[in-house]
Motif scaffolding. Structure first.
Motif, short mmCIF file in Angstrom:
data_model
loop_
_atom_site.label_atom_id
_atom_site.label_comp_id
_atom_site.label_asym_id
_atom_site.label_seq_id
_atom_site.Cartn_x
_atom_site.Cartn_y
_atom_site.Cartn_z
N VAL A 143 0.84 -1.20 0.00
CA VAL A 143 0.00 0.00 0.00
C VAL A 143 0.87 1.25 0.00
O VAL A 143 0.65 2.18 -0.78
CB VAL A 143 -0.97 -0.01 1.20
N CYS A 144 1.87 1.29 0.85
CA CYS A 144 2.74 2.48 0.93
C CYS A 144 3.59 2.64 -0.34
O CYS A 144 4.00 3.75 -0.67
CB CYS A 144 3.63 2.40 2.16
N LEU A 145 3.83 1.54 -1.05
CA LEU A 145 4.55 1.62 -2.33
C LEU A 145 3.65 2.05 -3.48
O LEU A 145 4.12 2.31 -4.58
CB LEU A 145 5.16 0.26 -2.67
N GLY A 146 2.33 2.10 -3.23
CA GLY A 146 1.40 2.43 -4.29
C GLY A 146 1.09 1.26 -5.20
O GLY A 146 0.51 1.43 -6.28
N ALA A 147 1.46 0.05 -4.78
CA ALA A 147 1.23 -1.14 -5.59
C ALA A 147 -0.09 -1.82 -5.28
O ALA A 147 -0.49 -2.76 -5.99
CB ALA A 147 2.37 -2.13 -5.38
N LEU A 148 -0.79 -1.39 -4.24
CA LEU A 148 -2.07 -1.97 -3.85
C LEU A 148 -2.94 -0.86 -3.28
O LEU A 148 -2.49 -0.10 -2.41
CB LEU A 148 -1.84 -3.06 -2.79
N ARG A 149 -4.16 -0.77 -3.78
CA ARG A 149 -5.09 0.25 -3.31
C ARG A 149 -6.13 -0.39 -2.39
O ARG A 149 -6.72 -1.42 -2.74
CB ARG A 149 -5.77 0.95 -4.47
N ARG A 150 -6.34 0.22 -1.23
CA ARG A 150 -7.32 -0.31 -0.28
C ARG A 150 -8.70 -0.40 -0.93
O ARG A 150 -9.45 -1.34 -0.67
CB ARG A 150 -7.38 0.57 0.96
N SER A 151 -9.03 0.58 -1.76
CA SER A 151 -10.35 0.59 -2.39
C SER A 151 -10.53 -0.62 -3.30
O SER A 151 -11.63 -1.19 -3.36
CB SER A 151 -10.53 1.88 -3.19
N ASP A 152 -9.46 -1.04 -3.99
CA ASP A 152 -9.58 -2.21 -4.87
C ASP A 152 -9.78 -3.49 -4.06
O ASP A 152 -10.48 -4.40 -4.51
CB ASP A 152 -8.32 -2.34 -5.73
N VAL A 153 -9.16 -3.56 -2.88
CA VAL A 153 -9.36 -4.73 -2.02
C VAL A 153 -10.82 -4.84 -1.63
O VAL A 153 -11.43 -5.92 -1.70
CB VAL A 153 -8.46 -4.64 -0.77
N ALA A 154 -11.41 -3.72 -1.21
CA ALA A 154 -12.82 -3.72 -0.81
C ALA A 154 -13.72 -4.10 -1.98
O ALA A 154 -14.68 -4.87 -1.82
CB ALA A 154 -13.20 -2.35 -0.26
N LEU A 155 -13.42 -3.58 -3.17
CA LEU A 155 -14.21 -3.91 -4.35
C LEU A 155 -14.11 -5.39 -4.70
O LEU A 155 -15.10 -6.03 -5.07
CB LEU A 155 -13.75 -3.06 -5.54
N ASP A 156 -12.90 -5.95 -4.57
CA ASP A 156 -12.71 -7.37 -4.85
C ASP A 156 -13.49 -8.22 -3.86
O ASP A 156 -14.14 -9.21 -4.24
CB ASP A 156 -11.22 -7.70 -4.79
N MET A 157 -13.44 -7.86 -2.58
CA MET A 157 -14.19 -8.60 -1.57
C MET A 157 -15.70 -8.56 -1.82
O MET A 157 -16.42 -9.51 -1.52
CB MET A 157 -13.86 -8.07 -0.18
N ASP A 158 -16.17 -7.43 -2.37
CA ASP A 158 -17.60 -7.26 -2.65
C ASP A 158 -18.01 -7.85 -4.00
O ASP A 158 -19.19 -7.81 -4.36
CB ASP A 158 -17.97 -5.78 -2.63
#
Length: 486
Positions: free
Chosen positions: A359-374
């Motif tokens: 996340v801090c590297l900008g390689a993973l977005r928290r919003s995309d994780v939530a969207l994937d889970m949904d």
């Protein structure tokens, strides 16, 4: 009566700590003039399919009045009582001391009396977990063991098979009965680059590859030809015809037969392996299932070769919470409306203690994780409404040459991590822009002060809420018991 012994009898025992904790202990337990020292610590259990790891979570360093230093070292009862009184819920207790010699340390009679007779019963009675004993040699090598209850006031020692120190490097100590791995004559060229000592460190480590598609299939081919012998492959997916242009070793017959990707990877690995003996574990499950997660927790280092935010989020969490470094990579290809490339880039980085997280590297977005889970990232109507930038991020466009570059740099980062040879592994996170053809390196990048992943370091957080089938449930922890034996 023998629940501790029965619960852990089939598990390989390990211990792990951060490089920061190891540095503190190096200064504390090795004094001048060959003076030994000791300390207590707290640990939490990280439980895989076959390995039970005691992760050091906090040190409880002694005051001057807590022990006697006279060459050897002894602790006073008030020190132990304070440690017992303040142990966190669910944690175990470790007894740590130094020896004035290098290598994996044996135990003196005094060591055995202190751990087995004075500590094991009181610790088990207070915590429900076995006493962990750790000894540090002057060269930084660790030895470890736990004391398992096998009857009233009776404890047996079970030695650890490894002790891991995790930071910018991954250092693993093994007991003297761990045989020197026989280097095959088919690895001569490999040894000519980084030497036999580095090769021994590599081939003793267990590397897990999560995702055996375009990048993962190339990673395992490289590992097998390098001589890596302890490998774990984790993937639930089956081969389809659309995978054939990007998956090493896959054939049209595999696609027609719905062959599992882990089976294809196992076939290519056993064909190309240069190791004299191969310890290969095939796990046909998702990382988001308890079987896949448990297999991942048995590994010393993990390759993230998945293309979905949810499992990458889980791997990011494992890297810090359970002290298992993760080597991750990603590809982004933007395409113009006429179908020609607009911009192509890929990135490679290792995450874990002492390094910036995804996340801090900008390689993973928290919003995309939530969207994937949904389930939104599988919804065509939702995807149609995204910006072109967001579509490019989640599109998973890829071709075999892109995967070859990412896989090669991921394996090189493994070599740097395990051997400490940064001239091979690089100096930090890497990003490559295909045009104009430039690699950017971020040296010494660490997480921000408010990063929740850095705060999870060595906590052994419950990961069940991240699983598809076990969200909110707690996984039982082998080795715990409510039997008191003071």
């Amino acid at each position: 009566m023998a629940r501790q012994l029965a619960d852990l009898d089939d598990y390989e025992i390990s211990a792990a700590m951060t490089a920061e904790v190891d540095a503190i202990l190096a200064d504390h337990v090795h004094k001048e003039a060959r003076q030994e020292d000791l300390t207590f610590a707290y640990w939490n259990p990280s439980v895989g399919l076959q390995r039970y790891t005691a992760v050091i979570t906090a040190l409880v360093l002694p005051s001057e009045r807590d022990r006697v230093l006279q060459g050897n070292v002894a602790f006073h009862s008030q020190y132990l009582l304070r440690v017992l009184a303040k142990v966190p819920e669910g944690s175990g207790i470790a007894f740590i001391h130094g020896h004035p010699s290098p290598g994996w340390q044996g135990m003196s009679d005094d060591d055995v009396v202190a751990e087995r007779d004075r500590l094991a019963g009181q610790v088990a009675g207070r915590t429900g977990l076995p006493l962990l004993g750790l000894t540090r040699g002057t060269d930084g090598a660790w030895s470890g063991r736990i004391w398992l209850r096998n009857g009233p006031r009776s404890y047996l020692r079970k030695d650890a098979r490894s002790v891991r120190v995790v930071g910018k490097e991954l250092s693993i100590s093994f007991p003297p009965d761990e045989p020197v791995i026989r280097i095959s004559d088919s690895q001569v060229a490999t040894l000519s680059v980084w030497g036999e000592a580095a090769q021994q460190r590599l081939v003793r480590a267990r590397a897990g590859v999560v995702g055996l598609g375009s990048v993962g299939s190339l990673v395992v081919e490289s590992l097998s030809r390098m001589g890596m012998r302890r490998l774990t492959f984790i993937d639930f997916d089956k081969l389809e015809r659309r995978n054939l242009d990007r998956t090493l070793g896959a054939t049209p017959t595999d696609a027609n037969a719905d062959t599992l990707k882990v089976e294809v990877a196992a076939r290519t690995t056993t064909t190309s392996a240069t190791a004299a003996e191969l310890d290969l574990r095939i796990v046909p499950h998702s990382l988001l299932d308890i079987e896949g997660l448990s297999a991942a927790l048995d590994c010393d280092v993990l390759f993230s070769c998945v293309d979905r935010p949810w499992p990458r989020h889980l791997l990011n969490t494992i890297a810090y919470s359970h002290l298992i470094p993760v080597i991750d990579g990603g590809i982004m290809a933007k395409v113009k409306p006429d179908g020609t490339p607009q911009h192509v880039a890929w990135r490679i980085h290792t995450v874990g203690p002492g390094r910036a997280c995804m996340v801090c590297l900008g390689a993973l977005r928290r919003s995309d994780v939530a969207l994937d889970m949904d389930g939104k990232l599988d919804d065509p109507d939702y995807i149609a409404g995204l910006s072109e930038e967001d579509k490019a991020i989640i599109s998973r466009r890829n071709v075999f040459p892109f995967s070859m570059s990412v896989a090669a740099h991921e394996v090189l980062q493994l070599v740097g991590l395990v051997t400490g040879q940064s001239r091979i592994g690089g100096a930090g996170a890497q990003t490559y822009d295909a045009f104009p053809g430039a690699m950017k390196v971020e040296r010494e990048r660490i997480c921000g002060e408010d990063c929740e992943f850095a705060e999870l370091t060595a906590t052994v957080a419950d990961l069940s809420r991240n699983l598809q089938s076990l969200q909110g449930q707690v996984t039982p922890q082998p080795g715990a018991t409510d039997d008191a034996d003071a």
